[in-house]
Motif scaffolding. Structure first.
Motif, PDB file in Angstrom:
ATOM      1  N   LEU A 116       5.421  24.898  30.967  1.00 37.78           N
ATOM      2  CA  LEU A 116       4.331  25.829  31.271  1.00 37.78           C
ATOM      3  C   LEU A 116       4.814  27.274  31.289  1.00 37.78           C
ATOM      4  O   LEU A 116       4.091  28.182  30.860  1.00 37.78           O
ATOM      5  N   VAL A 117       6.026  27.502  31.762  1.00 41.94           N
ATOM      6  CA  VAL A 117       6.591  28.859  31.741  1.00 41.94           C
ATOM      7  C   VAL A 117       6.780  29.316  30.296  1.00 41.94           C
ATOM      8  O   VAL A 117       6.465  30.471  29.944  1.00 41.94           O
ATOM      9  N   LEU A 118       7.289  28.433  29.448  1.00 42.56           N
ATOM     10  CA  LEU A 118       7.450  28.783  28.035  1.00 42.56           C
ATOM     11  C   LEU A 118       6.094  29.057  27.376  1.00 42.56           C
ATOM     12  O   LEU A 118       5.964  29.984  26.572  1.00 42.56           O
ATOM     13  N   ALA A 119       5.088  28.279  27.725  1.00 38.20           N
ATOM     14  CA  ALA A 119       3.748  28.511  27.174  1.00 38.20           C
ATOM     15  C   ALA A 119       3.195  29.852  27.644  1.00 38.20           C
ATOM     16  O   ALA A 119       2.593  30.588  26.856  1.00 38.20           O
ATOM     17  N   ASN A 120       3.408  30.194  28.912  1.00 39.70           N
ATOM     18  CA  ASN A 120       2.922  31.482  29.415  1.00 39.70           C
ATOM     19  C   ASN A 120       3.633  32.646  28.744  1.00 39.70           C
ATOM     20  O   ASN A 120       3.020  33.687  28.491  1.00 39.70           O
ATOM     21  N   LYS A 121       4.918  32.501  28.454  1.00 39.15           N
ATOM     22  CA  LYS A 121       5.628  33.561  27.734  1.00 39.15           C
ATOM     23  C   LYS A 121       5.057  33.744  26.332  1.00 39.15           C
ATOM     24  O   LYS A 121       4.892  34.873  25.860  1.00 39.15           O
ATOM     25  N   ALA A 122       4.742  32.645  25.669  1.00 40.73           N
ATOM     26  CA  ALA A 122       4.161  32.728  24.332  1.00 40.73           C
ATOM     27  C   ALA A 122       2.748  33.325  24.380  1.00 40.73           C
ATOM     28  O   ALA A 122       2.372  34.106  23.501  1.00 40.73           O
ATOM     29  N   ILE A 123       1.980  32.985  25.394  1.00 38.08           N
ATOM     30  CA  ILE A 123       0.633  33.556  25.547  1.00 38.08           C
ATOM     31  C   ILE A 123       0.727  35.052  25.782  1.00 38.08           C
ATOM     32  O   ILE A 123      -0.021  35.847  25.206  1.00 38.08           O
ATOM     33  N   LYS A 124       1.651  35.466  26.621  1.00 35.46           N
ATOM     34  CA  LYS A 124       1.850  36.900  26.907  1.00 35.46           C
ATOM     35  C   LYS A 124       2.268  37.633  25.638  1.00 35.46           C
ATOM     36  O   LYS A 124       1.801  38.744  25.372  1.00 35.46           O
ATOM     37  N   LYS A 125       3.142  37.019  24.853  1.00 38.09           N
ATOM     38  CA  LYS A 125       3.589  37.631  23.603  1.00 38.09           C
ATOM     39  C   LYS A 125       2.415  37.805  22.635  1.00 38.09           C
ATOM     40  O   LYS A 125       2.279  38.854  22.003  1.00 38.09           O
ATOM     41  N   ASP A 126       1.556  36.785  22.528  1.00 39.18           N
ATOM     42  CA  ASP A 126       0.368  36.888  21.679  1.00 39.18           C
ATOM     43  C   ASP A 126      -0.581  37.970  22.174  1.00 39.18           C
ATOM     44  O   ASP A 126      -1.135  38.735  21.385  1.00 39.18           O
ATOM     45  N   ASP A 127      -0.759  38.032  23.473  1.00 40.91           N
ATOM     46  CA  ASP A 127      -1.651  39.023  24.060  1.00 40.91           C
ATOM     47  C   ASP A 127      -1.128  40.439  23.809  1.00 40.91           C
ATOM     48  O   ASP A 127      -1.897  41.335  23.464  1.00 40.91           O
ATOM     49  N   ASP A 128       0.171  40.629  23.956  1.00 43.34           N
ATOM     50  CA  ASP A 128       0.761  41.942  23.682  1.00 43.34           C
ATOM     51  C   ASP A 128       0.619  42.319  22.205  1.00 43.34           C
ATOM     52  O   ASP A 128       0.373  43.483  21.879  1.00 43.34           O
ATOM     53  N   LEU A 129       0.745  41.337  21.328  1.00 44.62           N
ATOM     54  CA  LEU A 129       0.591  41.592  19.900  1.00 44.62           C
ATOM     55  C   LEU A 129      -0.837  42.017  19.572  1.00 44.62           C
ATOM     56  O   LEU A 129      -1.054  42.970  18.819  1.00 44.62           O
ATOM     57  N   VAL A 130      -1.814  41.351  20.141  1.00 43.38           N
ATOM     58  CA  VAL A 130      -3.217  41.694  19.901  1.00 43.38           C
ATOM     59  C   VAL A 130      -3.521  43.084  20.458  1.00 43.38           C
ATOM     60  O   VAL A 130      -4.212  43.888  19.815  1.00 43.38           O
ATOM     61  N   LYS A 131      -2.990  43.388  21.635  1.00 44.60           N
ATOM     62  CA  LYS A 131      -3.223  44.727  22.220  1.00 44.60           C
ATOM     63  C   LYS A 131      -2.572  45.825  21.395  1.00 44.60           C
ATOM     64  O   LYS A 131      -3.134  46.913  21.257  1.00 44.60           O
ATOM     65  N   SER A 132      -1.411  45.555  20.808  1.00 42.95           N
ATOM     66  CA  SER A 132      -0.755  46.582  20.003  1.00 42.95           C
ATOM     67  C   SER A 132      -1.521  46.814  18.697  1.00 42.95           C
ATOM     68  O   SER A 132      -1.594  47.935  18.207  1.00 42.95           O
ATOM     69  N   VAL A 133      -2.087  45.773  18.132  1.00 43.63           N
ATOM     70  CA  VAL A 133      -2.888  45.925  16.922  1.00 43.63           C
ATOM     71  C   VAL A 133      -4.180  46.676  17.238  1.00 43.63           C
ATOM     72  O   VAL A 133      -4.635  47.512  16.456  1.00 43.63           O
ATOM     73  N   ASP A 134      -4.775  46.427  18.407  1.00 45.97           N
ATOM     74  CA  ASP A 134      -5.984  47.151  18.803  1.00 45.97           C
ATOM     75  C   ASP A 134      -5.703  48.631  19.025  1.00 45.97           C
ATOM     76  O   ASP A 134      -6.568  49.467  18.797  1.00 45.97           O
ATOM     77  N   ARG A 135      -4.501  48.956  19.474  1.00 43.04           N
ATOM     78  CA  ARG A 135      -4.152  50.373  19.668  1.00 43.04           C
ATOM     79  C   ARG A 135      -4.044  51.110  18.363  1.00 43.04           C
ATOM     80  O   ARG A 135      -4.336  52.305  18.279  1.00 43.04           O
ATOM     81  N   LEU A 136      -3.626  50.419  17.308  1.00 38.11           N
ATOM     82  CA  LEU A 136      -3.451  51.058  16.016  1.00 38.11           C
ATOM     83  C   LEU A 136      -4.780  51.358  15.313  1.00 38.11           C
ATOM     84  O   LEU A 136      -4.845  52.197  14.442  1.00 38.11           O
ATOM     85  N   ARG A 137      -5.834  50.687  15.712  1.00 37.72           N
ATOM     86  CA  ARG A 137      -7.129  50.907  15.078  1.00 37.72           C
ATOM     87  C   ARG A 137      -7.666  52.199  15.472  1.00 37.72           C
ATOM     88  O   ARG A 137      -7.970  53.039  15.817  1.00 37.72           O
TER      89      ARG A 137
END
Length: 137
Positions: A116-137
């Motif tokens: 579950l900790v590994l899954a949460n790290k992957a979810i956080k990584k995906d969330d950060d990636l989506v937020k960084s792409v939204d900033r570039l728009r």
């Protein structure tokens, strides 16, 4: 998307919580009696709830924050399960802890927490990636 790495971690968590308790016993008493999780209703409910929360987290793949919260709840549930195992194994009727043999089933919640900790790290990584792409728009 459902083909992300956290889905693999959550599927493994669901297997560890839902299938493996049927395979591995919790502990063996001095008279060679094997104790399974089904003998105690609380263990059965907590293992089932943990597997259900993992499945719910897999199915809510579009809502990353919702998935993150479900995984945190699942971690707390597994910590409660570990606490129950420790309490019951130390208070077996008339035995010292060195006499009974602990089974692999007692360590399944620990494996579940790690996944579950590994899954949460992957979810956080995906969330950060989506937020960084939204900033570039």
């Amino acid at each position: 998307m459902i083909q992300r790495i956290q889905t693999v971690y959550l599927a493994l968590t669901m297997i560890v919580s839902g299938v493996l308790p049927f395979v591995f016993p919790l502990w063996t008493l001095t008279d060679k009696k094997v104790v399974w999780f089904m003998e105690n209703m609380a263990y059965a409910i907590l293992f089932g709830l943990s597997a259900t929360l993992a499945l719910l987290a897999i199915l809510s793949y579009k809502k990353r924050q919702h998935q993150f919260v479900i995984n945190r709840l699942n971690m707390i549930l597994n910590l409660i399960l570990i606490g129950l195992f420790v309490y019951c194994s130390l208070n077996l009727s008339g035995e010292t802890p060195a006499v009974s043999e602990k089974g692999i089933g007692m360590f399944l919640p620990i494996v579940s927490i790690v996944l579950l900790v590994l899954a949460n790290k992957a979810i956080k990584k995906d969330d950060d990636l989506v937020k960084s792409v939204d900033r570039l728009r």
